[in-house]
Scaffold this active site. Structure first.
Site, mmCIF file in Angstrom:
data_model
loop_
_atom_site.group_PDB
_atom_site.id
_atom_site.type_symbol
_atom_site.label_atom_id
_atom_site.label_comp_id
_atom_site.label_asym_id
_atom_site.label_seq_id
_atom_site.Cartn_x
_atom_site.Cartn_y
_atom_site.Cartn_z
ATOM 1 N N ASP A 117 0.091 -7.826 1.444
ATOM 2 C CA ASP A 117 0.542 -6.335 1.309
ATOM 3 C C ASP A 117 2.319 -6.313 1.411
ATOM 4 O O ASP A 117 2.564 -5.548 2.217
ATOM 5 C CB ASP A 117 -0.191 -5.663 2.533
ATOM 6 C CG ASP A 117 -0.009 -4.120 2.486
ATOM 7 O OD1 ASP A 117 -0.041 -3.619 1.608
ATOM 8 O OD2 ASP A 117 -0.233 -3.504 3.615
ATOM 9 N N GLY A 122 3.122 6.296 8.033
ATOM 10 C CA GLY A 122 4.764 6.637 7.424
ATOM 11 C C GLY A 122 5.611 5.680 7.963
ATOM 12 O O GLY A 122 6.519 5.458 7.353
ATOM 13 N N ASN A 123 5.136 4.742 8.994
ATOM 14 C CA ASN A 123 6.236 3.565 9.706
ATOM 15 C C ASN A 123 5.598 2.620 8.478
ATOM 16 O O ASN A 123 6.296 1.594 8.790
ATOM 17 C CB ASN A 123 5.685 3.279 10.903
ATOM 18 C CG ASN A 123 6.516 4.359 11.878
ATOM 19 O OD1 ASN A 123 5.858 4.883 12.915
ATOM 20 N ND2 ASN A 123 7.750 3.784 12.108
ATOM 21 N N SER A 124 4.695 2.388 7.923
ATOM 22 C CA SER A 124 4.204 1.467 7.078
ATOM 23 C C SER A 124 5.381 0.882 6.315
ATOM 24 O O SER A 124 6.159 1.697 5.481
ATOM 25 C CB SER A 124 3.145 1.593 6.307
ATOM 26 O OG SER A 124 1.878 1.665 6.899
ATOM 27 N N GLN A 166 -17.638 -19.997 2.706
ATOM 28 C CA GLN A 166 -17.678 -18.564 3.359
ATOM 29 C C GLN A 166 -17.786 -19.247 5.009
ATOM 30 O O GLN A 166 -18.702 -19.966 5.207
ATOM 31 C CB GLN A 166 -19.287 -18.177 2.982
ATOM 32 C CG GLN A 166 -19.340 -16.651 3.765
ATOM 33 C CD GLN A 166 -20.580 -16.148 3.114
ATOM 34 O OE1 GLN A 166 -21.672 -16.745 3.091
ATOM 35 N NE2 GLN A 166 -20.791 -14.644 3.004
ATOM 36 N N ILE A 167 -17.026 -18.676 5.703
ATOM 37 C CA ILE A 167 -16.774 -19.056 7.217
ATOM 38 C C ILE A 167 -17.093 -17.938 8.144
ATOM 39 O O ILE A 167 -17.103 -16.920 7.612
ATOM 40 C CB ILE A 167 -15.244 -19.737 7.335
ATOM 41 C CG1 ILE A 167 -14.519 -18.796 6.899
ATOM 42 C CG2 ILE A 167 -15.520 -20.977 6.691
ATOM 43 C CD1 ILE A 167 -12.953 -19.254 7.224
ATOM 44 N N GLY A 216 -12.902 -22.435 -1.086
ATOM 45 C CA GLY A 216 -14.410 -21.941 -1.579
ATOM 46 C C GLY A 216 -15.413 -22.181 -0.841
ATOM 47 O O GLY A 216 -16.472 -22.686 -0.917
ATOM 48 N N HIS A 227 0.860 -1.326 0.072
ATOM 49 C CA HIS A 227 0.158 0.092 -0.129
ATOM 50 C C HIS A 227 0.861 1.134 0.049
ATOM 51 O O HIS A 227 0.341 2.283 -0.216
ATOM 52 C CB HIS A 227 -0.973 -0.108 1.158
ATOM 53 C CG HIS A 227 -0.398 0.465 2.453
ATOM 54 N ND1 HIS A 227 0.001 -0.827 3.367
ATOM 55 C CD2 HIS A 227 -0.079 1.540 3.158
ATOM 56 C CE1 HIS A 227 0.476 -0.207 4.407
ATOM 57 N NE2 HIS A 227 0.579 0.999 4.151
#
Length: 513
Positions: A158, A230-232, A290-291, A288, A122
């Protein structure tokens, strides 16, 4: 005899002395934080006395990262368009999309002498729709700027890898083994908060493998070392100077640090980084389904332990789970020999399985344990997952108050008292009115007590109840019987399968009152 007697006396005195010193009989259980027990575990005096030497050694490998972006913005309408004064307002007539430059800032760290750099995805991704990154710049601690090339990125985790070229070997750091990190260990974060430049903060590991509520890689190191905007992308170091995490996010109601920060564990990041450097595709496993977590209410309705396993709300038709025989209502407790817990979620375990691998999946179905064998599929992209439909029609339908049945059932079944709502059998006429498929069987809710658990959880007039505790429902008496059975077996809740107009059927635990 005297010698023997003296020896015995000495032993007895020794035992008495120990009792007097500790105040406890020899061998007795003592408090966990009793002084005699803490001697070997408390931090040594002056440990750490200072982080200065550690920081001086590590900071040269931590960099600032900035991007220059071209962002689309909606221009203002020219109020003088079509008049002789049009040129006074920019000269371009009416509105339309324009672009402007924007800049984002973050952190990263060098992992090789030839200039490979790790950061968050990001940090180097355009901020909005229609925006694009035009350039990425890496700034060294001494102020030297380098243009950076994007080597690869992985939105799922990410993570991103950049490359800079320098005329000299660059300082770099290595990943450590985050699996050995423990709650209470000292850590330091180095980064670029609020564009202030190289900043060091210290704290401890507050939790390991923290799950924050979503995603295949939702498993973080939590720290109270101050982390801000900004630490990302910056590193989280242990006291050996190795990277145990990549600072990624904060939990904050204010937007600033409140002492709850999250870092991607090195054991998760390192393999992905190596694949990005080699240009290899990042493939993840996928079933596949949904939990949702097994909450206290779900556990009470099923009669199982809470916080163990995950509950299957829906199964994607044609997917790996459907082919293996998993069903909505199953509780998955183990996958490929690994227990499913809050710290080791089903999504995380499956994502780390190689697509095409055949693995055992242990489930609880209607109180019985079953083992199914699934061939792991390939996880779709985030965009594909966002578009994936579990068969739901999202139309609004008609107002539920248009039901021909009365608002209050004049002869409510016991379910109205113990579960907090009244219901009547679902007729073909009411099913058509509610948009239910032909052949749907169950009962329809006619009124809900807003103070009941059912009311608090959103059950409403017009909802169709298809089953209770996995048993088909044909009338209110089935709900009555399920409530009585639950009480007789010391269960505090029942599990309903509810169909609402325009939505897929879902399981809902309701507490008995």
């Amino acid at each position: 005899m005297r010698y023997a007697y003296g020896l015995t006396t000495a032993l007895l005195v020794g035992g008495a002395t120990a009792t007097l010193v500790t105040g406890l009989p020899a061998g007795a259980q003592v408090a966990q934080n009793e002084a005699s027990q803490m001697t070997n575990v408390v931090p040594r005096a002056g440990a750490p006395g200072s982080f200065a030497d550690l920081t001086a050694q590590l900071a040269p490998a931590v960099v600032n990262i900035s991007t220059r972006q071209r962002v689309q913005v909606q221009s203002q309408q020219n109020p003088f368009a079509g008049t002789p004064f049009e040129g006074l307002f920019g000269g371009q007539g009416g509105g339309g999309n324009q672009t402007r430059e924007a800049q984002s800032l973050g952190s990263g760290f060098i992992i090789s002498a030839d200039g490979y750099i790790v950061t968050n995805n990001h940090v180097i991704t355009a901020d909005g729709k229609g925006s694009q990154v035009e350039s990425i710049t890496v700034t060294m601690p001494d102020g030297t700027d380098y243009p950076a090339k994007l080597v690869g990125k992985d939105p799922e985790s990410d993570l991103a890898v950049l490359k800079i070229s320098a005329s000299k070997s660059l300082p770099f750091v290595k990943f450590g083994d985050s699996s050995k990190s423990r709650v209470g260990d000292w850590v330091i974060a180095i980064g670029n908060p609020f564009a202030l430049g190289g900043t060091v903060t210290a704290g401890i590991i507050s939790a390991v493998y923290r799950n924050t509520g979503g995603g295949a890689y939702d498993r973080y190191i939590q720290t109270d070392a101050s982390i801000n905007r900004g630490n990302s992308g910056g590193p989280l170091f242990d006291m050996n100077g190795t990277v145990v995490g990549i600072n990624n996010a904060i939990f904050s109601p204010t937007g600033g640090s409140v002492g709850i920060g999250f870092a991607i564990p090195a054991e998760t990041a390192a393999p992905i980084v190596q694949k990005l450097i080699k240009g290899q595709a990042i493939e993840r496993g996928y079933l596949g389904i949904q939990i949702q977590p097994v909450t206290e209410d779900l556990a009470a309705s099923l009669g199982i332990a809470r916080n163990r396993g995950e509950f299957v709300q829906a199964v994607t038709p044609g997917g790996a789970a459907a082919a293996a025989g998993l069903q909505a209502g199953d509780v998955v407790v183990r996958i490929d020999g690994k227990e499913v817990t809050r710290e080791q979620t089903l999504s995380f375990i499956v994502a780390n399985e190689r697509p095409g691998t055949r693995i055992p999946v242990e489930v609880i179905r209607n109180g019985k344990r079953l083992t199914l064998n699934a061939t792991v599929g390939k996880r779709p992209t985030q965009e594909q997952l966002a578009q994936e439909d579990f068969g739901a029609d999202q139309g609004q339908g008609q107002d539920q108050d248009d039901l021909t049945q009365p608002q209050q059932d004049p002869n409510p079944a016991l379910s109205n008292q113990s579960l907090g709502f009244a219901s009547i059998p679902l007729t073909a006429q009411i099913a058509r009115q509610l948009g239910a498929a032909d052949g749907t069987r169950g009962v329809v809710v006619t009124a809900v007590d807003p103070s009941s658990d059912a009311g608090q959880k959103g059950l409403r007039r017009g909802d169709i109840i298809l089953s209770v505790n996995y048993q088909d429902v044909t009338g209110p008496q089935d709900l009555d019987a399920a409530a009585r059975t639950a009480k007789s077996t010391n269960r505090d809740a029942v599990l309903l399968r509810v169909q609402r107009r325009g939505q897929p059927a879902a399981y809902l635990p309701i507490r008995i009152r």
